[in-house]
Structures are given as C-alpha cells and as structure tokens.
Design a protein around this motif. Structure first.
Motif, short mmCIF file in Angstrom:
data_model
loop_
_atom_site.label_atom_id
_atom_site.label_comp_id
_atom_site.label_asym_id
_atom_site.label_seq_id
_atom_site.Cartn_x
_atom_site.Cartn_y
_atom_site.Cartn_z
N PRO A 19 2.94 -5.54 -8.22
CA PRO A 19 2.56 -6.74 -7.33
C PRO A 19 3.03 -6.82 -5.95
O PRO A 19 2.38 -7.57 -5.20
N ALA A 20 4.05 -6.22 -5.70
CA ALA A 20 4.49 -5.76 -4.14
C ALA A 20 3.50 -5.22 -3.46
O ALA A 20 3.08 -5.85 -2.31
N LEU A 21 2.76 -4.18 -3.89
CA LEU A 21 1.60 -3.75 -3.10
C LEU A 21 0.63 -4.51 -2.95
O LEU A 21 -0.11 -4.56 -1.80
N ALA A 22 0.05 -5.36 -4.03
CA ALA A 22 -0.82 -6.19 -4.04
C ALA A 22 -0.61 -7.52 -2.73
O ALA A 22 -1.43 -7.72 -2.10
N ALA A 23 0.46 -7.78 -2.81
CA ALA A 23 0.87 -9.06 -1.91
C ALA A 23 0.89 -8.32 -0.46
O ALA A 23 0.66 -9.15 0.46
N PHE A 24 1.59 -7.18 -0.19
CA PHE A 24 1.34 -6.49 1.16
C PHE A 24 0.06 -6.27 1.61
O PHE A 24 -0.29 -6.53 2.57
N GLU A 25 -0.69 -5.93 0.49
CA GLU A 25 -2.18 -5.58 0.98
C GLU A 25 -2.91 -7.04 1.30
O GLU A 25 -3.61 -7.16 2.24
N ARG A 26 -2.53 -8.17 0.67
CA ARG A 26 -3.17 -9.35 1.11
C ARG A 26 -2.46 -9.72 2.63
O ARG A 26 -3.30 -10.38 3.22
N ALA A 27 -1.21 -9.49 2.59
CA ALA A 27 -0.71 -9.80 4.00
C ALA A 27 -1.41 -9.19 4.98
O ALA A 27 -1.68 -9.65 6.20
N VAL A 28 -1.95 -7.74 4.95
CA VAL A 28 -2.50 -7.16 5.88
C VAL A 28 -4.01 -7.61 6.07
O VAL A 28 -4.49 -7.65 7.33
N SER A 29 -4.53 -8.02 4.95
CA SER A 29 -5.88 -8.68 5.22
C SER A 29 -5.94 -9.83 6.02
O SER A 29 -6.81 -10.35 6.70
N CYS A 30 -4.90 -10.64 5.96
CA CYS A 30 -4.41 -11.85 6.91
C CYS A 30 -4.46 -11.52 8.36
O CYS A 30 -5.11 -12.35 9.19
N ARG A 31 -3.79 -10.34 8.49
CA ARG A 31 -3.53 -9.91 9.83
C ARG A 31 -3.83 -8.41 9.93
O ARG A 31 -2.89 -7.72 9.97
N PRO A 32 -4.96 -8.22 10.23
CA PRO A 32 -5.43 -6.57 10.11
C PRO A 32 -4.55 -5.67 11.04
O PRO A 32 -4.38 -4.58 10.77
N GLY A 33 -4.60 -6.34 12.47
CA GLY A 33 -3.80 -5.47 13.20
C GLY A 33 -2.49 -5.31 13.49
O GLY A 33 -2.24 -4.74 14.37
N ALA A 34 -1.80 -6.29 12.88
CA ALA A 34 -0.69 -6.45 13.07
C ALA A 34 0.27 -5.20 12.50
O ALA A 34 0.09 -4.66 11.52
N PHE A 35 1.39 -4.88 13.35
CA PHE A 35 2.15 -3.80 13.01
C PHE A 35 2.90 -3.78 11.87
O PHE A 35 3.17 -3.05 10.88
N LYS A 36 3.96 -5.06 11.89
CA LYS A 36 4.77 -5.27 10.75
C LYS A 36 4.29 -5.26 9.35
O LYS A 36 4.79 -4.55 8.38
N LEU A 67 3.51 -2.27 4.10
CA LEU A 67 2.50 -1.86 3.27
C LEU A 67 2.97 -0.15 3.18
O LEU A 67 2.94 0.26 1.89
N ALA A 68 3.01 0.31 4.14
CA ALA A 68 3.32 1.89 4.18
C ALA A 68 4.60 1.98 3.41
O ALA A 68 4.70 3.14 2.55
N GLU A 69 5.62 1.40 3.68
CA GLU A 69 6.87 1.63 2.82
C GLU A 69 6.74 1.37 1.41
O GLU A 69 7.31 2.30 0.77
N ALA A 70 5.90 0.47 1.25
CA ALA A 70 5.66 0.27 -0.47
C ALA A 70 4.85 1.35 -1.08
O ALA A 70 5.18 1.67 -2.11
N HIS A 104 0.70 7.41 4.52
CA HIS A 104 0.28 8.16 5.79
C HIS A 104 -0.84 7.54 6.48
O HIS A 104 -0.99 7.22 7.61
N ARG A 105 -1.88 7.34 5.74
CA ARG A 105 -3.23 6.40 6.33
C ARG A 105 -2.51 5.17 6.90
O ARG A 105 -3.28 4.82 8.02
N THR A 106 -1.96 4.56 6.31
CA THR A 106 -1.21 3.05 6.53
C THR A 106 -0.54 3.38 7.92
O THR A 106 -0.71 2.42 9.01
N LEU A 107 0.46 4.33 7.77
CA LEU A 107 1.11 4.45 9.16
C LEU A 107 0.09 4.81 10.24
O LEU A 107 0.47 4.46 11.35
N ALA A 108 -0.83 5.85 10.15
CA ALA A 108 -1.83 6.01 11.21
C ALA A 108 -2.44 4.71 11.68
O ALA A 108 -2.69 4.63 13.01
N GLN A 109 -2.83 4.01 10.79
CA GLN A 109 -3.36 2.66 11.19
C GLN A 109 -2.30 1.89 12.16
O GLN A 109 -2.81 1.25 12.86
#
Length: 79
Positions: free
Chosen positions: A35-52, A57-60, A71-76
C-alpha cells in the motif's frame, strides 16, 4: 471559465500529493510495503516532476528490494 480551472487544478494536485505522500509514510511505518508503494506512486502521478515524491518512491522500491525500479526512479528524479 477555463482560466479559473487552471489554478484550482494546481491546488487540487498539490493537496492530493500531500495526502498520498502522508498515506505512503503512514503505510511504511506500519510495515505495509504494497500500500505504501501504491500511495507513493499516486503522489508521483499528482506531481510528476517533483523531486521529493520521486525520492520517497525510490526509497520504498529499495525497501521492497526492487532495485531496478528504484534505480530508474532515482534517475528520473535527477532529471
């Protein structure tokens, strides 16, 4: 009418980002990775270019031992 929609959708995206980020943190504290991964993925979809949100999400992904996605998420996030 369309001029007023822009600022409100930005406010809604910002609020949604905070809600999903807090939900992800809460789920991580409870030890519920999926559920944490799903929530962080939703947060990223709300603000796609935001670093935090990308960093969280990468930490999760690292906690889930999904190094390729982490690795892919950190590169993004670097971009």
């Amino acid at each position: 009418m369309s001029q007023q929609r822009g600022p409100w959708s930005a406010v809604l995206a910002h609020c949604s980002y905070h809600v999903w980020t807090n939900r992800g943190r809460w789920e991580l504290r409870r030890g519920r990775l999926s559920p944490a991964l799903a929530a962080f993925e939703r947060a990223v979809s709300c603000r796609p270019g935001a670093f935090k949100p990308l960093l969280q999400l990468a930490e999760a992904y690292l906690l889930a031992r999904d190094t390729w996605r982490a690795h892919r998420t950190l590169a993004q996030a670097r971009e």
